[in-house]
Design a protein around this motif. Structure first.
Motif, mmCIF file in Angstrom:
data_model
loop_
_atom_site.group_PDB
_atom_site.id
_atom_site.type_symbol
_atom_site.label_atom_id
_atom_site.label_comp_id
_atom_site.label_asym_id
_atom_site.label_seq_id
_atom_site.Cartn_x
_atom_site.Cartn_y
_atom_site.Cartn_z
ATOM 1 N N ASN A 80 0.838 -1.196 0.000
ATOM 2 C CA ASN A 80 0.000 0.000 0.000
ATOM 3 C C ASN A 80 0.881 1.258 0.000
ATOM 4 N N PRO A 81 0.778 2.085 -1.037
ATOM 5 C CA PRO A 81 1.613 3.300 -1.126
ATOM 6 C C PRO A 81 1.311 4.325 -0.039
ATOM 7 N N LEU A 82 0.149 4.207 0.602
ATOM 8 C CA LEU A 82 -0.203 5.142 1.664
ATOM 9 C C LEU A 82 0.457 4.778 2.988
ATOM 10 N N LEU A 83 0.930 3.569 3.122
ATOM 11 C CA LEU A 83 1.416 3.093 4.411
ATOM 12 C C LEU A 83 2.931 2.878 4.426
ATOM 13 N N PHE A 84 3.365 1.685 4.098
ATOM 14 C CA PHE A 84 4.783 1.355 4.249
ATOM 15 C C PHE A 84 5.224 0.520 3.052
ATOM 16 N N ARG A 85 5.014 1.052 1.877
ATOM 17 C CA ARG A 85 5.254 0.273 0.664
ATOM 18 C C ARG A 85 6.750 -0.028 0.478
ATOM 19 N N ILE A 86 7.056 -1.315 0.451
ATOM 20 C CA ILE A 86 8.410 -1.792 0.134
ATOM 21 C C ILE A 86 8.236 -2.916 -0.874
ATOM 22 N N LYS A 87 8.348 -2.578 -2.131
ATOM 23 C CA LYS A 87 8.027 -3.540 -3.179
ATOM 24 C C LYS A 87 8.864 -4.815 -3.113
ATOM 25 N N SER B 251 -9.137 -9.121 3.254
ATOM 26 C CA SER B 251 -10.035 -8.372 4.141
ATOM 27 C C SER B 251 -9.589 -6.923 4.274
ATOM 28 N N PHE B 252 -8.289 -6.705 4.391
ATOM 29 C CA PHE B 252 -7.764 -5.345 4.494
ATOM 30 C C PHE B 252 -7.998 -4.560 3.205
ATOM 31 N N ASN B 253 -7.938 -5.256 2.081
ATOM 32 C CA ASN B 253 -8.174 -4.575 0.804
ATOM 33 C C ASN B 253 -9.584 -4.007 0.700
ATOM 34 N N GLY B 254 -10.491 -4.538 1.530
ATOM 35 C CA GLY B 254 -11.860 -4.038 1.521
ATOM 36 C C GLY B 254 -12.077 -2.805 2.380
ATOM 37 N N VAL B 255 -11.045 -2.391 3.116
ATOM 38 C CA VAL B 255 -11.160 -1.204 3.963
ATOM 39 C C VAL B 255 -11.159 0.045 3.098
ATOM 40 N N ASN B 256 -12.042 0.953 3.395
ATOM 41 C CA ASN B 256 -12.166 2.204 2.634
ATOM 42 C C ASN B 256 -10.857 2.996 2.724
ATOM 43 N N THR B 257 -10.297 3.337 1.574
ATOM 44 C CA THR B 257 -9.045 4.090 1.525
ATOM 45 C C THR B 257 -9.174 5.444 2.208
ATOM 46 N N GLY B 258 -10.369 6.020 2.142
ATOM 47 C CA GLY B 258 -10.591 7.324 2.768
ATOM 48 C C GLY B 258 -10.372 7.300 4.265
ATOM 49 N N TRP C 142 1.430 1.902 13.457
ATOM 50 C CA TRP C 142 0.917 0.951 14.443
ATOM 51 C C TRP C 142 -0.541 1.245 14.786
ATOM 52 N N LEU C 143 -0.861 2.519 14.989
ATOM 53 C CA LEU C 143 -2.240 2.902 15.304
ATOM 54 C C LEU C 143 -3.171 2.633 14.134
ATOM 55 N N ILE C 144 -2.694 2.873 12.925
ATOM 56 C CA ILE C 144 -3.527 2.620 11.748
ATOM 57 C C ILE C 144 -3.868 1.127 11.655
ATOM 58 N N VAL C 145 -2.879 0.292 11.941
ATOM 59 C CA VAL C 145 -3.109 -1.160 11.878
ATOM 60 C C VAL C 145 -4.061 -1.602 12.979
ATOM 61 N N THR C 146 -3.793 -1.164 14.230
ATOM 62 C CA THR C 146 -4.566 -1.657 15.373
ATOM 63 C C THR C 146 -5.914 -0.967 15.554
ATOM 64 N N ASP C 147 -6.008 0.311 15.148
ATOM 65 C CA ASP C 147 -7.242 1.066 15.392
ATOM 66 C C ASP C 147 -8.091 1.273 14.140
ATOM 67 N N VAL C 148 -7.515 0.984 12.973
ATOM 68 C CA VAL C 148 -8.278 1.180 11.737
ATOM 69 C C VAL C 148 -8.429 -0.134 10.959
ATOM 70 N N LEU C 149 -7.313 -0.687 10.534
ATOM 71 C CA LEU C 149 -7.374 -1.862 9.661
ATOM 72 C C LEU C 149 -8.067 -3.060 10.324
ATOM 73 N N ILE C 150 -7.584 -3.445 11.502
ATOM 74 C CA ILE C 150 -8.152 -4.624 12.160
ATOM 75 C C ILE C 150 -9.610 -4.415 12.581
ATOM 76 N N PRO C 151 -9.947 -3.289 13.243
ATOM 77 C CA PRO C 151 -11.368 -3.091 13.587
ATOM 78 C C PRO C 151 -12.286 -3.012 12.365
ATOM 79 N N GLU C 152 -11.821 -2.361 11.292
ATOM 80 C CA GLU C 152 -12.655 -2.246 10.091
ATOM 81 C C GLU C 152 -12.793 -3.584 9.350
ATOM 82 N N SER C 153 -11.887 -4.518 9.647
ATOM 83 C CA SER C 153 -11.895 -5.800 8.933
ATOM 84 C C SER C 153 -12.337 -6.952 9.823
ATOM 85 N N LYS C 154 -12.950 -6.650 10.969
ATOM 86 C CA LYS C 154 -13.290 -7.714 11.914
ATOM 87 C C LYS C 154 -14.172 -8.788 11.290
ATOM 88 N N ARG C 155 -15.136 -8.362 10.502
ATOM 89 C CA ARG C 155 -16.027 -9.356 9.892
ATOM 90 C C ARG C 155 -15.256 -10.233 8.905
#
Length: 219
Positions: free
Chosen positions: A45-52, A113-120, A133-146
């Motif tokens: 993901n270019p918005l986060l920590f992209r290392i190709k 599942s993470f790919n389904g999280v709204n980029t906005g 770390w906060l984005i992963v624990t407070d955004v990605l995982i909670p938004e992808s719980k289902r």
């Protein structure tokens, strides 16, 4: 009916062995597969920590393991499994190969599942100064719980299917019972009984997984 009574203790023991194999494997699948899924996502993901290069390496390793038919995988890692468990058969021995097969499967499902999280949502978190770390624990995982709940359900069902194959190499469980008694001894009653038990197990897992997934959606 008499035959069912005779094999009931064997079936019960096989069910316990299958439960042990599945429990160990799903534990390591989540423990190691979740971080791997997170790495696969954030390094792409270019918005986060992209290392190709890192993403390509992790993706290649994941795909290589997933490309192995399970029966070949369990035979290939027999020496490692024997060394780790100090045994050449049994449910704990088979759990090594089951875990190895389940980890990349679960990681890919988590990544999906993470790919389904709204980029906005991610962009808003970055704009607010949130750390990775906060984005992963407070955004990605909670938004992808289902999606993660569904991933766990699918992984458990896959492990159950793999565990049946593990019986070929003495892994124990329902698959071992079906092969030793149902196939080699031409025992139709045992074969049918093991198939019915496996169907019931998978249906129960799916029902519980769907229920928990709906609960996550409601939250």
């Amino acid at each position: 009916m008499q035959r069912l009574t005779e094999i009931a203790p064997l079936l019960y023991r096989a069910l316990l062995e299958t439960t042990l194999m599945v429990s160990i494997s799903i534990f390591f699948a989540v423990l190691l597969g979740l971080p791997l899924g997170i790495l696969l996502y954030i390094t792409a993901n270019p918005l986060l920590f992209r290392i190709k290069p890192l993403n390509q390496f992790l993706g290649a390793v994941t795909n290589v393991i997933r490309s192995f038919p399970f029966i070949i995988l369990i035979v290939a890692i027999m020496p490692i499994a024997t060394w780790l468990t100090n045994s050449s058969h049994g449910p704990v021995f088979a759990s090594v190969a089951l875990s190895l097969a389940a980890i990349p499967l679960f990681a890919r499902l988590v990544e999906t599942s993470f790919n389904g999280v709204n980029t906005g949502v991610i962009e808003a978190s970055i704009a607010g100064g949130a750390s990775l770390w906060l984005i992963v624990t407070d955004v990605l995982i909670p938004e992808s719980k289902r999606g993660i709940t569904q991933a766990i359900t699918l992984t458990i069902i896959s492990i159950v299917a793999f565990s049946a194959t593990a019986g070929v190499v003495g892994g124990g469980g329902i698959g071992d019972l079906a092969i030793r008694y149902g196939y080699y001894r031409y025992d139709t009653v045992t074969m049918v009984a093991t198939v019915v038990v496996l169907i019931i197990i998978v249906q129960l897992i799916q029902i519980i997984g769907d229920y928990l997934s709906q609960r996550q959606e409601g939250n």
